[in-house]
Design a protein around this motif. Structure first.
Motif, PDB file in Angstrom:
ATOM      1  N   PHE A  30      29.923  43.200 -12.340  1.00 12.81           N
ATOM      2  CA  PHE A  30      30.188  41.919 -11.713  1.00 12.81           C
ATOM      3  C   PHE A  30      28.862  41.194 -11.524  1.00 12.81           C
ATOM      4  O   PHE A  30      27.801  41.773 -11.694  1.00 12.81           O
ATOM      5  CB  PHE A  30      30.883  42.104 -10.348  1.00 12.81           C
ATOM      6  N   GLU A  31      28.951  39.917 -11.157  1.00 12.04           N
ATOM      7  CA  GLU A  31      27.758  39.154 -10.802  1.00 12.04           C
ATOM      8  C   GLU A  31      28.048  38.368  -9.534  1.00 12.04           C
ATOM      9  O   GLU A  31      29.195  38.020  -9.260  1.00 12.04           O
ATOM     10  CB  GLU A  31      27.342  38.211 -11.923  1.00 12.04           C
ATOM     11  N   MET A  32      26.998  38.128  -8.765  1.00  5.02           N
ATOM     12  CA  MET A  32      27.120  37.292  -7.575  1.00  5.02           C
ATOM     13  C   MET A  32      26.327  36.015  -7.812  1.00  5.02           C
ATOM     14  O   MET A  32      25.193  36.071  -8.293  1.00  5.02           O
ATOM     15  CB  MET A  32      26.584  38.009  -6.334  1.00  5.02           C
ATOM     16  N   VAL A  33      26.951  34.893  -7.448  1.00  4.08           N
ATOM     17  CA  VAL A  33      26.368  33.586  -7.725  1.00  4.08           C
ATOM     18  C   VAL A  33      26.402  32.729  -6.464  1.00  4.08           C
ATOM     19  O   VAL A  33      27.410  32.694  -5.753  1.00  4.08           O
ATOM     20  CB  VAL A  33      27.158  32.887  -8.863  1.00  4.08           C
ATOM     21  N   HIS A  34      25.292  32.041  -6.197  1.00  3.77           N
ATOM     22  CA  HIS A  34      25.205  31.067  -5.101  1.00  3.77           C
ATOM     23  C   HIS A  34      25.426  29.694  -5.727  1.00  3.77           C
ATOM     24  O   HIS A  34      24.669  29.283  -6.617  1.00  3.77           O
ATOM     25  CB  HIS A  34      23.813  31.145  -4.459  1.00  3.77           C
ATOM     26  N   VAL A  89      30.417  29.093   2.405  1.00  7.03           N
ATOM     27  CA  VAL A  89      29.360  29.193   3.406  1.00  7.03           C
ATOM     28  C   VAL A  89      29.329  27.920   4.248  1.00  7.03           C
ATOM     29  O   VAL A  89      29.242  27.970   5.476  1.00  7.03           O
ATOM     30  CB  VAL A  89      27.990  29.435   2.736  1.00  7.03           C
ATOM     31  N   SER A  90      29.430  26.755   3.591  1.00  7.57           N
ATOM     32  CA  SER A  90      29.382  25.476   4.304  1.00  7.57           C
ATOM     33  C   SER A  90      30.055  24.398   3.470  1.00  7.57           C
ATOM     34  O   SER A  90      30.260  24.555   2.267  1.00  7.57           O
ATOM     35  CB  SER A  90      27.932  25.085   4.620  1.00  7.57           C
ATOM     36  N   GLY A  91      30.393  23.294   4.119  1.00  6.30           N
ATOM     37  CA  GLY A  91      31.034  22.179   3.437  1.00  6.30           C
ATOM     38  C   GLY A  91      32.488  22.468   3.123  1.00  6.30           C
ATOM     39  O   GLY A  91      33.040  23.493   3.521  1.00  6.30           O
ATOM     40  N   ARG A  92      33.106  21.523   2.417  1.00 11.08           N
ATOM     41  CA  ARG A  92      34.502  21.679   1.993  1.00 11.08           C
ATOM     42  C   ARG A  92      34.583  21.467   0.494  1.00 11.08           C
ATOM     43  O   ARG A  92      33.790  20.728  -0.088  1.00 11.08           O
ATOM     44  CB  ARG A  92      35.397  20.661   2.702  1.00 11.08           C
ATOM     45  N   LEU A  93      35.588  22.108  -0.090  1.00  7.85           N
ATOM     46  CA  LEU A  93      35.776  22.043  -1.536  1.00  7.85           C
ATOM     47  C   LEU A  93      37.272  21.994  -1.817  1.00  7.85           C
ATOM     48  O   LEU A  93      38.045  22.720  -1.190  1.00  7.85           O
ATOM     49  CB  LEU A  93      35.161  23.288  -2.185  1.00  7.85           C
ATOM     50  N   ASP A  94      37.684  21.122  -2.735  1.00  9.86           N
ATOM     51  CA  ASP A  94      39.071  21.102  -3.186  1.00  9.86           C
ATOM     52  C   ASP A  94      39.157  21.949  -4.450  1.00  9.86           C
ATOM     53  O   ASP A  94      38.367  21.762  -5.389  1.00  9.86           O
ATOM     54  CB  ASP A  94      39.525  19.671  -3.487  1.00  9.86           C
ATOM     55  N   LEU A  95      40.092  22.877  -4.471  1.00  7.40           N
ATOM     56  CA  LEU A  95      40.291  23.767  -5.618  1.00  7.40           C
ATOM     57  C   LEU A  95      41.684  23.565  -6.194  1.00  7.40           C
ATOM     58  O   LEU A  95      42.664  23.509  -5.449  1.00  7.40           O
ATOM     59  CB  LEU A  95      40.156  25.233  -5.192  1.00  7.40           C
ATOM     60  N   MET A  96      41.758  23.472  -7.501  1.00 11.37           N
ATOM     61  CA  MET A  96      43.025  23.460  -8.201  1.00 11.37           C
ATOM     62  C   MET A  96      43.085  24.781  -8.978  1.00 11.37           C
ATOM     63  O   MET A  96      42.292  24.988  -9.900  1.00 11.37           O
ATOM     64  CB  MET A  96      43.119  22.266  -9.157  1.00 11.37           C
ATOM     65  N   ILE A  97      43.959  25.667  -8.566  1.00 10.15           N
ATOM     66  CA  ILE A  97      44.103  26.980  -9.205  1.00 10.15           C
ATOM     67  C   ILE A  97      45.520  27.045  -9.751  1.00 10.15           C
ATOM     68  O   ILE A  97      46.487  26.993  -8.994  1.00 10.15           O
ATOM     69  CB  ILE A  97      43.844  28.131  -8.216  1.00 10.15           C
ATOM     70  N   THR A 137      42.321  23.071  -0.127  1.00  9.91           N
ATOM     71  CA  THR A 137      41.041  22.642   0.431  1.00  9.91           C
ATOM     72  C   THR A 137      40.508  23.818   1.235  1.00  9.91           C
ATOM     73  O   THR A 137      41.214  24.348   2.097  1.00  9.91           O
ATOM     74  CB  THR A 137      41.189  21.398   1.322  1.00  9.91           C
ATOM     75  N   VAL A 138      39.279  24.240   0.914  1.00 12.00           N
ATOM     76  CA  VAL A 138      38.660  25.371   1.615  1.00 12.00           C
ATOM     77  C   VAL A 138      37.389  24.896   2.307  1.00 12.00           C
ATOM     78  O   VAL A 138      36.724  23.971   1.851  1.00 12.00           O
ATOM     79  CB  VAL A 138      38.369  26.551   0.659  1.00 12.00           C
ATOM     80  N   GLY A 139      37.078  25.554   3.431  1.00 13.04           N
ATOM     81  CA  GLY A 139      35.909  25.190   4.211  1.00 13.04           C
ATOM     82  C   GLY A 139      35.164  26.418   4.687  1.00 13.04           C
ATOM     83  O   GLY A 139      35.494  27.550   4.286  1.00 13.04           O
ATOM     84  N   ASP A 172      31.339  13.936   1.753  1.00 19.05           N
ATOM     85  CA  ASP A 172      29.996  13.362   1.884  1.00 19.05           C
ATOM     86  C   ASP A 172      28.901  14.401   2.101  1.00 19.05           C
ATOM     87  O   ASP A 172      27.739  14.025   2.262  1.00 19.05           O
ATOM     88  CB  ASP A 172      29.967  12.360   3.051  1.00 19.05           C
ATOM     89  N   GLU A 173      29.253  15.664   2.137  1.00 12.54           N
ATOM     90  CA  GLU A 173      28.237  16.708   2.319  1.00 12.54           C
ATOM     91  C   GLU A 173      28.363  17.753   1.218  1.00 12.54           C
ATOM     92  O   GLU A 173      29.443  17.953   0.654  1.00 12.54           O
ATOM     93  CB  GLU A 173      28.371  17.363   3.691  1.00 12.54           C
ATOM     94  N   PRO A 174      27.264  18.432   0.905  1.00 16.85           N
ATOM     95  CA  PRO A 174      27.336  19.483  -0.107  1.00 16.85           C
ATOM     96  C   PRO A 174      28.240  20.619   0.361  1.00 16.85           C
ATOM     97  O   PRO A 174      28.392  20.852   1.564  1.00 16.85           O
ATOM     98  CB  PRO A 174      25.894  19.983  -0.232  1.00 16.85           C
ATOM     99  N   ALA A 175      28.835  21.304  -0.580  1.00 16.73           N
ATOM    100  CA  ALA A 175      29.615  22.510  -0.292  1.00 16.73           C
ATOM    101  C   ALA A 175      28.851  23.675  -0.900  1.00 16.73           C
ATOM    102  O   ALA A 175      28.323  23.574  -2.019  1.00 16.73           O
ATOM    103  CB  ALA A 175      31.009  22.416  -0.898  1.00 16.73           C
ATOM    104  N   VAL A 176      28.756  24.780  -0.170  1.00 23.19           N
ATOM    105  CA  VAL A 176      28.040  25.963  -0.644  1.00 23.19           C
ATOM    106  C   VAL A 176      28.997  27.142  -0.628  1.00 23.19           C
ATOM    107  O   VAL A 176      29.681  27.382   0.370  1.00 23.19           O
ATOM    108  CB  VAL A 176      26.799  26.265   0.226  1.00 23.19           C
ATOM    109  N   ALA A 177      29.050  27.869  -1.742  1.00 19.69           N
ATOM    110  CA  ALA A 177      29.916  29.041  -1.855  1.00 19.69           C
ATOM    111  C   ALA A 177      29.148  30.178  -2.511  1.00 19.69           C
ATOM    112  O   ALA A 177      28.209  29.953  -3.279  1.00 19.69           O
ATOM    113  CB  ALA A 177      31.160  28.717  -2.681  1.00 19.69           C
TER     114      ALA A 177
END
Length: 189
Positions: free
Chosen positions: A112-116, A140-148, A154-156, A175-180
């Motif tokens: 596996f790999e881990m990615v920031h 980690v931070s922000g919000r992201l809309d995912l279509m799976i 929407t995840v936060g 309006d803010e970056p999302a970090v995962a």
């Protein structure tokens, strides 16, 4: 406790891991490069140094950005294969579509790999991806809309998600970056 040291993070080891993750043989890649199987085997074993042109072609064959093959930082010998310092993460990709990614794993030789991942504000993935992988993400931070598949979420911060052999797409209309942080198996970068 396992006293074996992990495999060293080398260019050849990463090329081998990427090739195997794609189900390609030495013959497949050597043929695409117009080189001998012996030469390519030596590259994977760090016995032959590929030229810049060779690396460009290898990256193209493996479907990775060339930066992925260049960015081997010199970690102290005692940390190689164990530790990745924040300032020495390997960048992945060109930041297209507003996505900035860094490899958190010491190398690409694991299962596996881990990615920031940092998703810039008002950015979005232009075309859905469908990879033969299992992926788990943690926000980690922000919000992201995912279509799976055919679902939208929407995840936060603190939320996690899984993508398993399904088409997916992301969007950060906020309006803010999302970090995962993503864990991807098998490695694709």
């Amino acid at each position: 406790m396992n006293s074996q040291a992990p495999q060293s993070a080398t260019l050849g080891a990463d090329i081998r891991a990427l090739r195997k993750a794609r189900g390609l043989t030495l013959t497949d890649i050597a043929g695409q490069l117009g080189r001998s199987v012996g030469w390519f085997s030596q590259v994977e074993r760090d016995m032959s140094d590929p030229s810049i042109s060779d690396l460009r072609q290898i990256a193209e064959c493996l479907g990775v950005p060339m930066s992925m093959l260049f960015a081997h930082s010199a970690a102290p010998a005692s940390e190689q294969g164990y530790i990745v310092r924040a300032g020495t993460r390997r960048p992945m990709g060109a930041g297209e579509e507003g996505l900035i990614e860094e490899l958190l794993s010491p190398d690409l030789t694991d299962d596996f790999e881990m990615v920031h991942s940092t998703f810039r504000p008002k950015s979005r993935m232009q075309k859905p991806a469908n990879r033969p992988t299992q992926e788990v993400g943690y926000m980690v931070s922000g919000r992201l809309d995912l279509m799976i598949g055919d679902r939208t979420f929407t995840v936060g911060p603190g939320d996690s998600f899984r993508i398993k052999h399904e088409p997916y797409q992301w969007s950060n209309p906020y309006d803010e970056p999302a970090v995962a942080v993503w864990v991807i198996a098998p490695p694709v970068y």
